[in-house]
Scaffold this active site. Structure first.
Site, PDB file in Angstrom:
ATOM      1  N   HIS A   1       0.794  -0.955  -0.006  1.00 41.54           N
ATOM      2  CA  HIS A   1      -0.096  -0.064  -0.088  1.00 41.54           C
ATOM      3  C   HIS A   1       0.828   1.058  -0.068  1.00 41.54           C
ATOM      4  O   HIS A   1       1.605   1.555   0.694  1.00 41.54           O
ATOM      5  CB  HIS A   1      -0.940   0.100   1.098  1.00 41.54           C
ATOM      6  CG  HIS A   1      -1.785  -1.314   1.255  1.00 41.54           C
ATOM      7  ND1 HIS A   1      -3.042  -1.090   0.699  1.00 41.54           N
ATOM      8  CD2 HIS A   1      -1.702  -2.221   1.923  1.00 41.54           C
ATOM      9  CE1 HIS A   1      -3.681  -2.327   1.062  1.00 41.54           C
ATOM     10  NE2 HIS A   1      -2.705  -3.087   1.729  1.00 41.54           N
TER      11      HIS A   1
ATOM     12  N   ASN B   1      -6.742   0.608  -3.146  1.00 39.95           N
ATOM     13  CA  ASN B   1      -7.484   1.344  -2.210  1.00 39.95           C
ATOM     14  C   ASN B   1      -6.938   2.888  -1.855  1.00 39.95           C
ATOM     15  O   ASN B   1      -6.755   3.193  -0.537  1.00 39.95           O
ATOM     16  CB  ASN B   1      -7.718   0.527  -0.801  1.00 39.95           C
ATOM     17  CG  ASN B   1      -6.404   0.450  -0.158  1.00 39.95           C
ATOM     18  OD1 ASN B   1      -5.270   0.294  -0.709  1.00 39.95           O
ATOM     19  ND2 ASN B   1      -6.496   0.192   1.080  1.00 39.95           N
TER      20      ASN B   1
ATOM     21  N   HIS C   1      -9.046 -10.805  -1.451  1.00 36.84           N
ATOM     22  CA  HIS C   1      -9.043 -10.795  -0.252  1.00 36.84           C
ATOM     23  C   HIS C   1      -9.987 -11.772   0.474  1.00 36.84           C
ATOM     24  O   HIS C   1     -11.059 -11.331   0.296  1.00 36.84           O
ATOM     25  CB  HIS C   1      -9.159  -9.295   0.052  1.00 36.84           C
ATOM     26  CG  HIS C   1      -9.435  -9.187   1.722  1.00 36.84           C
ATOM     27  ND1 HIS C   1      -8.533  -8.902   2.580  1.00 36.84           N
ATOM     28  CD2 HIS C   1     -10.514  -9.192   2.463  1.00 36.84           C
ATOM     29  CE1 HIS C   1      -8.759  -8.840   3.829  1.00 36.84           C
ATOM     30  NE2 HIS C   1     -10.316  -9.072   3.667  1.00 36.84           N
TER      31      HIS C   1
ATOM     32  N   ASN D   1      -5.436  -7.003   9.052  1.00 33.03           N
ATOM     33  CA  ASN D   1      -6.525  -7.810   8.566  1.00 33.03           C
ATOM     34  C   ASN D   1      -5.667  -8.586   7.462  1.00 33.03           C
ATOM     35  O   ASN D   1      -5.111  -7.956   6.564  1.00 33.03           O
ATOM     36  CB  ASN D   1      -7.387  -6.739   7.962  1.00 33.03           C
ATOM     37  CG  ASN D   1      -8.385  -7.243   7.077  1.00 33.03           C
ATOM     38  OD1 ASN D   1      -8.682  -8.624   6.918  1.00 33.03           O
ATOM     39  ND2 ASN D   1      -9.472  -6.520   6.630  1.00 33.03           N
TER      40      ASN D   1
ATOM     41  N   ASP E   1       2.210  -6.974   2.305  1.00 37.00           N
ATOM     42  CA  ASP E   1       0.761  -6.353   2.863  1.00 37.00           C
ATOM     43  C   ASP E   1       1.273  -4.933   3.505  1.00 37.00           C
ATOM     44  O   ASP E   1       0.781  -4.637   4.696  1.00 37.00           O
ATOM     45  CB  ASP E   1      -0.203  -6.888   3.752  1.00 37.00           C
ATOM     46  CG  ASP E   1      -1.583  -6.525   3.699  1.00 37.00           C
ATOM     47  OD1 ASP E   1      -1.608  -5.415   2.995  1.00 37.00           O
ATOM     48  OD2 ASP E   1      -2.299  -6.842   4.499  1.00 37.00           O
TER      49      ASP E   1
END
Length: 430
Positions: free
Chosen positions: A59, A91, A178, A277, A304
């Site tokens: 990310h 995202n 996911h 998560n 992640d």
């Protein structure tokens, strides 16, 4: 482009050799090689030479979340961690569900120039799960998107997921899921088990992951498509993957470094740095992850990498956003959990951090063998190095590392992208 001579390095942990690089390509491997006039010389002092690492799941927050990370700061963290290519999740704000956004991400990555930044396109418009995004347009764009995902939101609707996989098959791209049935995780704050019960946290059942993986493997088999399962975390998910692979399903899977090392026992004290998560699971799950990675049922390690500005983490547990930094600590966690116990050798590290990720992401110039004529894209690793993790000293704009104060083995000495040193001795080279 300046030529480069790497002296006294050990490809894949083997015997020491010199590696000569010219025009971004390996020009020679042997002992006693001579550096051409004007060449840069790097004395590796016996460090292990590996193909540059490829991360299928990061990310970078840009556009829209620059208070937590930017493509530049994330690229710096990646280069310092030995990575030469990363896949940036969609995202963002706006969501990367159009050619305009994915081309912006790709262009910014090229401008920074430290790693190859490959944008991941959204599967559905706005990550809403209701209408397919223009997968074909993003795939044909200058960004050449080869992976699509709704990231932290599962594509729960089986018809939407089926259509996405059918398009993926036609486009020869991969859908990264996911795996979380949100109908089973409403309000969940921790792995459903003894620790959550003791702490009074709503439980996140393992079946929420396993059922989606089973469903999607069936859909991928029917579509003849490539499915990639993001950050698996439960032992029974491994059983589902093993069975699907035995049946010829084109499915791959990743595990994060934190799911190889950390367990839900860390939640005592309610420190939100441990909120992630999917959640940290049990020691049995962690053990299963390590064994499956060694076996090859789990294909790759992906970080992640999820930076969050302080206001999103320095708060009460339930209000905190899930996520952890991972780019600069990934190699060290892999050394601690897999190399030192003898579960992987250095060829194995190359497989899970370089070769298979490049194959899954369809990157023909990454994860290549260390051989004459191949791209000079490397991570140089000191297996005997030890360092103490300090979040404030990491290159990321955020500091939310779960390894704060831990002494971890294995250090990245240098990173080389197509013959150009991008990081050396803990500093970015631009």
């Amino acid at each position: 482009m300046t030529d480069l001579l790497i002296r006294n390095t050990r490809p894949y942990g083997g015997d020491p050799v010199d590696v000569l690089v010219a025009d971004g390509v390996v020009a020679g491997i042997g002992t006693g090689l001579t550096a051409p006039e004007g060449a840069e010389v790097l004395d590796a002092d016996g460090a292990v030479l590996l193909p540059g690492f490829v991360d299928l799941h990061v990310h970078l927050r840009e556009p829209g979340g620059e208070e937590s990370e930017t493509i530049e700061t994330g690229s710096r963290a990646a280069a310092l961690g030995g990575f030469t290519a990363v896949f940036a999740m969609p995202n963002t704000t706006p969501v990367a569900d159009s050619d305009v956004v994915v081309e912006h991400v790709r262009r910014r990555g090229e401008e920074v120039g430290l790693v190859d930044v490959h944008p991941v396109g959204a599967v559905t418009v706005g990550l809403g799960g209701e209408k397919l995004a223009e997968l074909g347009t993003m795939a044909a764009s200058r960004a050449a998107v080869r992976m699509f995902s709704d990231d932290g939101r599962c594509v729960n609707d089986p018809l939407i997921m089926r259509r996405a996989l059918e398009y993926a098959s036609a486009l020869d791209v991969v859908i990264a899921q996911h795996a979380e049935d949100h109908r089973l995780t409403g309000g969940a704050q921790a792995h459903e088990g003894a620790v959550a019960a003791r702490l009074g946290l709503a439980g996140w059942p393992a079946t929420a992951e396993e059922t989606i993986v089973a469903r999607d493997c069936a859909l991928a088999r029917e579509a003849g498509a490539r499915l990639h399962v993001c950050h698996i975390s439960t032992a029974r998910t491994i059983d589902v993957l093993r069975a699907a692979k035995a049946q010829g399903v084109r499915v791959s899977a990743e595990v994060t470094p934190h799911h190889l090392l950390l367990t839900d026992s860390r939640l005592t004290g309610y420190d939100p740095v441990n909120k992630v998560n999917p959640p940290l699971r049990t020691a049995d799950d962690t053990r299963a992850m390590r064994e499956a990675l060694a076996e090859g049922v789990i294909d790759v390690v992906a970080t992640d990498h999820a930076p969050h500005a302080a206001q999103y983490k320095d708060t009460e547990w339930q209000a905190a956003k899930p996520g952890m930094l991972g780019l600069q600590t990934a190699l060290s966690v892999l050394v601690e959990t897999m190399v030192e116990p003898g579960l992987l050798d250095w060829h194995g590290v190359a497989r899970v951090l370089s070769e298979r990720p490049a194959e899954i992401g369809n990157l023909p110039d990454q994860g290549r063998p260390i051989a004459e004529g191949e791209p000079a894209t490397f991570a140089l690793v000191d297996p005997d190095g030890v360092w103490t993790v300090r979040g404030a000293e990491l290159a990321s704009r955020a500091a939310n590392t779960p390894y704060e104060g831990m002494r971890l083995p294995g250090t990245v000495v240098a990173t080389v992208l197509r013959g150009r040193i991008t990081a050396q001795d803990g500093k970015v080279v631009q």
